[in-house]
Design a protein around this motif. Structure first.
Motif, short mmCIF file in Angstrom:
data_model
loop_
_atom_site.label_atom_id
_atom_site.label_comp_id
_atom_site.label_asym_id
_atom_site.label_seq_id
_atom_site.Cartn_x
_atom_site.Cartn_y
_atom_site.Cartn_z
N ALA A 129 0.85 -1.28 0.09
CA ALA A 129 0.06 -0.14 -0.14
C ALA A 129 1.07 1.41 0.04
N TRP A 130 2.10 1.19 -0.58
CA TRP A 130 2.76 2.54 -0.64
C TRP A 130 2.07 3.74 -1.49
N PRO A 131 1.97 4.71 -0.58
CA PRO A 131 1.16 5.57 -1.18
C PRO A 131 1.56 6.39 -2.51
N GLY A 132 0.87 6.83 -3.38
CA GLY A 132 1.14 7.58 -4.47
C GLY A 132 1.99 7.01 -5.59
N VAL A 133 2.01 5.64 -5.58
CA VAL A 133 2.89 5.01 -6.92
C VAL A 133 2.76 5.60 -8.28
N SER A 134 1.43 5.78 -8.59
CA SER A 134 1.31 6.28 -9.82
C SER A 134 0.68 7.82 -9.89
N HIS A 135 1.16 8.43 -8.70
CA HIS A 135 1.00 9.86 -8.48
C HIS A 135 2.19 10.70 -9.14
N PRO A 136 2.13 11.94 -9.54
CA PRO A 136 3.51 12.68 -10.03
C PRO A 136 4.47 12.78 -8.83
N ALA A 137 5.62 13.05 -9.15
CA ALA A 137 6.78 13.07 -8.13
C ALA A 137 6.25 14.33 -7.63
N ASP A 138 6.14 15.39 -8.16
CA ASP A 138 6.03 16.62 -7.49
C ASP A 138 4.72 16.80 -6.47
N GLU A 139 4.11 15.69 -6.53
CA GLU A 139 2.92 15.56 -5.42
C GLU A 139 3.35 14.55 -4.42
N GLY A 140 4.63 14.04 -4.42
CA GLY A 140 4.86 13.15 -3.48
C GLY A 140 4.89 11.53 -3.87
N GLY A 141 4.51 11.51 -5.29
CA GLY A 141 4.25 10.20 -5.78
C GLY A 141 5.51 9.64 -6.39
N LEU A 142 5.66 8.53 -6.81
CA LEU A 142 6.44 7.87 -7.46
C LEU A 142 6.53 8.26 -9.00
N GLY A 143 5.55 8.56 -9.38
CA GLY A 143 5.59 8.97 -10.95
C GLY A 143 5.32 7.99 -12.02
#
Length: 640
Positions: free
Chosen positions: A371-385
């Motif tokens: 459940a690592w958060p933000g795997v598919s969220h942009p890096a500038d939003e704290g995700g992995l991108g």
């Protein structure tokens, strides 16, 4: 800033700016700069290798009788650890290795980490190779970004090339596979093929997940040009190609990266960080700049040079957690005392940013099981991108539910609906992959409960539910016709079985699901948005019925998806709908064409003005046993 290049360098020497970015950990185009470069006209080759702790390096190969010291490389005087030199007699196709003498005088014979081709295993040498190829996929490449956008349909057929089909027990080469596999995938309606790793690997039984050739396709299926032909052909058929790529670990084979110059160069020296206890392999040192440049260059090489449309990054969870597969005391916390591998996080963000910047439209998909958060969220939003992430929770819960005898399913209603609690937290792919049909788990069909009739009905209902559920789709080969036995990498799929009526019915269903999924905007446009989904009924545990609406953009008709997951037919089952008029039955997994009994709704049902489930209209449906159905209102229907 990162160094970019559209094609492989033809410069023999590693330029000063290349060296700067290499040492900075940001170079993304080292193929053709490090490794072996053939001189124009085929007259000799230039060699560049990183071995900072070696006392001597020479090239040994076919042209010099494998004699150590016949062609010594010179160490650069800039402290970079780079050795380089010429071999005037070397020619295209010849095999070679580096003879590395360690600081203690021990000789090591190593394959080239940047080799563009390799010998056929079990041979382990690298080969000199030119990658020239005339592509014919400009149309595909120019429109790829739109085809792979978040609102586009994506249905992926996962393939192990060595066991999809064989020719009298022998591997099919890439060119034969291009024709046979391309025709099959096109007929089945999949949008993409995902290849399990075809980077060179010494042990066939690793399925490619123990990689030694990070720039070399395996020689098992042909030459680099043969692989390019395969991808080019599928692109011309309108089929994308994704590559499984493994930056998480590498094998300890003597000719590979392990202790490359006699020291722990690519891997961590401390086994608590550098050795993978689950896979008996080495873990990359993501904190070493030159290692990051190596991996970044490998990733973008396959996308640039081979026109792969995306990478599926294997075992991301093992990269993210320092304590992955380790007991207390077997791992080293990060600088803040936590279990997160901060260097791996930095590398993954850098990788995803580089792909997005240099190859827009290409995908990077994470196989991440936590459940690592933000795997598919942009890096500038704290995700992995990442572009997308495999939904492993959906897979586990869904297969566990469908593996239950239907009499017990009423006690597990929430297991199947739980995925919708988090379905829009990430951009998800729904995977039924090779991992679910190996190691004694049985085939998908074999995991279904009951007699043969119930097994097939359950499998068809599962596929209907999956294609209706939000998220892109992935199905491992053999699943499309309900292969009866577990996958085995030696041999081929049971193609004779695929022609038996019940199995052929499953294949027809999967093909129709793919075509319906692509044709109906409501089934794919808002895959990653909560606005694209609404429950109609998810709490009828006694009947084990699930019903939901999929919605598209403005003007797209909704699709009602209904699953009856007991072997009991339901007559007059009332479900609320938002629109009056005729709701056409688009798909029924109990149709006779699919091997079912043919119970259904005679093509459609008119909505009545009797309200239900918060809607002003409702349908009284016939729900066949162990089935999934899909309905769409006729175009002239209007919302309340």
């Amino acid at each position: 800033m990162q160094h970019t290049a559209a094609t492989l360098s033809t410069d023999a020497a590693l330029a000063q700016h290349d060296l700067h970015y290499f040492r900075e950990g940001t170079h993304t185009a080292l193929a053709g700069r490090l490794g072996a470069t053939l001189r124009p006209g085929g007259q000799g080759a230039h060699f560049v290798v990183w071995a900072p702790n070696a006392s001597a390096v020479s090239v040994i190969g076919e042209w010099n009788g494998w004699q150590a010291g016949a062609e010594p490389l010179a160490r650069r005087e800039d402290g970079s650890g780079i050795w380089e030199g010429e071999a005037p007699a070397a020619r295209h196709g010849q095999s070679y290795k580096y003879r590395i003498v360690t600081a203690t005088g021990q000789p090591l014979d190593k394959a080239d980490p940047y080799a563009l081709a390799a010998e056929l295993p079990p041979a382990t040498a690298s080969r000199l190779w030119s990658l020239e190829f005339d592509w014919s996929d400009a149309g595909w490449m120019s429109g790829r970004g739109e085809r792979q956008a978040a609102d586009a349909p994506m249905s992926i057929y996962e393939v192990h090339p060595g066991s999809w089909r064989r020719d009298d027990g022998q591997f099919l080469g890439w060119r034969a596979l291009a024709q046979a596999l391309g025709d099959h995938v096109q007929a089945m309606g999949f949008t993409h093929v995902e290849l399990m790793p075809v980077t060179e690997h010494p042990f066939y039984g690793s399925w490619g997940y123990q990689t030694t050739g990070y720039f070399a396709p395996t020689a098992r299926y042909g030459t680099p040009q043969d692989l390019k032909f395969f991808i080019d052909h599928l692109h011309q058929l309108g089929i994308g190609v994704i590559l499984d790529w493994v930056p998480s670990h590498f094998p300890t084979d003597a000719h590979g990266l392990q202790a490359f110059d006699g020291t722990h160069l690519y891997e961590h020296a401390d086994p608590r960080q550098g050795f993978h206890p689950e896979w008996n392999s080495s873990i990359f040192n993501y904190g070493r700049n030159e290692v990051r440049s190596f991996l970044l260059s490998s990733a973008l090489f396959w996308l640039r040079e081979y026109h792969f449309d995306g990478l599926r990054v294997d075992a991301v969870a093992s990269m993210l957690y320092l304590d992955y597969a380790r007991k207390h005391g077997e791992w080293i916390p990060n600088q803040f005392g936590g279990r997160e591998n901060l260097e791996a996080v930095h590398f993954l963000r850098t990788l995803n940013a580089a792909v997005a910047r240099e190859l827009p439209g290409a995908l990077v998909i994470a196989e991440e099981s936590t459940a690592w958060p933000g795997v598919s969220h942009p890096a500038d939003e704290g995700g992995l991108g990442f572009s997308m992430k495999w939904n492993m929770g959906w897979m586990h819960d869904t297969l566990k539910y469908f593996g239950l005898d239907p009499v017990y399913r009423k006690h597990h209603q929430g297991q199947l609906s739980f995925s919708l609690v988090y379905a829009f937290h990430e951009r998800f792919v729904l995977p039924l992959s090779h991992d679910e049909v190996v190691y004694g788990k049985g085939s998908l069909l074999g995991r279904m409960p009951g007699d043969a009739w119930r097994k097939f009905a359950n499998l068809r209902a599962l596929f209907g539910f999956m294609w209706g559920h939000p998220g892109k789709k992935l199905l491992f080969m053999g699943g499309e016709f309900g292969q009866g036995r577990e996958w085995a990498h030696e041999g081929e799929l049971d193609w004779a079985q695929s022609r038996e009526p019940s199995h052929a019915g499953v294949a027809k269903l999967v093909g129709d699901l793919n075509r319906l999924y692509r044709a109906e905007p409501a089934l794919h446009r808002l895959d990653f948005a909560s606005e694209g989904f609404a429950w109609v009924a998810q709490d009828d545990s006694q009947a084990s019925v699930f019903a939901f609406l999929r919605k598209g953009a403005d003007g797209d008709p909704p699709v009602l998806v209904v699953s009856n997951l007991t072997p009991v037919p339901r007559y007059g089952y009332r479900l609320g709908v938002p629109l009056p008029g005729l709701w056409q039955e688009l798909l029924n997994t109990d149709a006779q064409d699919y091997g079912g009994a043919g119970l259904g709704n005679y093509g459609g049902v008119h909505a009545s003005d009797e309200g239900a489930h918060g809607h002003a209209h409702s349908l009284a449906l016939t729900l066949p046993p162990l089935s999934t159905l899909m309905f769409r209102p006729e175009p002239d229907a209007h919302a309340d």
